[in-house]
Write an enzyme that holds these catalytic residues in place. Sequence first.
Site, mmCIF file in Angstrom:
data_model
loop_
_atom_site.group_PDB
_atom_site.id
_atom_site.type_symbol
_atom_site.label_atom_id
_atom_site.label_comp_id
_atom_site.label_asym_id
_atom_site.label_seq_id
_atom_site.Cartn_x
_atom_site.Cartn_y
_atom_site.Cartn_z
ATOM 1 N N ASP A 27 0.821 -1.302 0.027
ATOM 2 C CA ASP A 27 -0.124 -0.156 -0.009
ATOM 3 C C ASP A 27 0.843 1.132 -0.085
ATOM 4 O O ASP A 27 1.936 1.234 0.656
ATOM 5 C CB ASP A 27 -0.973 0.009 1.425
ATOM 6 N N ASP A 76 -7.800 2.744 -6.128
ATOM 7 C CA ASP A 76 -8.394 4.468 -6.455
ATOM 8 C C ASP A 76 -8.640 4.175 -7.903
ATOM 9 O O ASP A 76 -7.921 4.095 -8.899
ATOM 10 C CB ASP A 76 -7.206 4.967 -6.101
ATOM 11 N N LYS A 80 -11.130 11.706 -11.977
ATOM 12 C CA LYS A 80 -10.802 12.906 -12.762
ATOM 13 C C LYS A 80 -10.131 12.607 -13.888
ATOM 14 O O LYS A 80 -9.103 11.982 -13.891
ATOM 15 C CB LYS A 80 -10.164 13.944 -11.772
ATOM 16 N N ASP A 112 -16.423 -0.670 -6.560
ATOM 17 C CA ASP A 112 -17.780 -0.214 -6.234
ATOM 18 C C ASP A 112 -17.943 0.925 -7.177
ATOM 19 O O ASP A 112 -19.264 1.232 -7.268
ATOM 20 C CB ASP A 112 -17.961 0.448 -4.852
#
Length: 168
Positions: A27, A76, A80, A112
Amino acid sequence: VEIGCGSAEFLCSLAEKNPATNFVGIDISARSMRKAVETAFELELQNIKFINADFHLMYPLLRPDSLSAVYLHFPDPHLKARCQKRRLFNETFLNALSIALVDDGLLSVMTDVETFFSTMLQLIEQDARFRKVHPQRYLVGFEPAVKSHFQRLWELHGESVFRFEVRK
């Protein structure tokens, strides 16, 4: 390997159930890594390691036929337009995994964000190096013994979980 493992609830549950298997959580967030290490320590897990890094930079470190499973859960989506070049799931990622995964190695992907999922699904369906492990085009929902923080968060907000699993 779980890419973007966050606080590693899901990965720690896998490590706890499979003590003879080694697990790695990766991560970019140092805060998440601290929580992941704490969780693994509390569970006295000896078969799990954590790397605080951007997975994009790790491709040269991947060795052929070295991974039996890769979990990319709730990456992520970089929604944008100017940020979409930072998305992890792309052809470069698939090229790296096609080398690093053992034959019949698993790639599990979920999110999701339906539009992001559609993009990932289209990419994987066009890649002949991978085959789905389920007869449906994709799956909705995921009920592991231990859910990740992000899965619990998105479900609390009423979001559906879209996923697919493929093997090399």
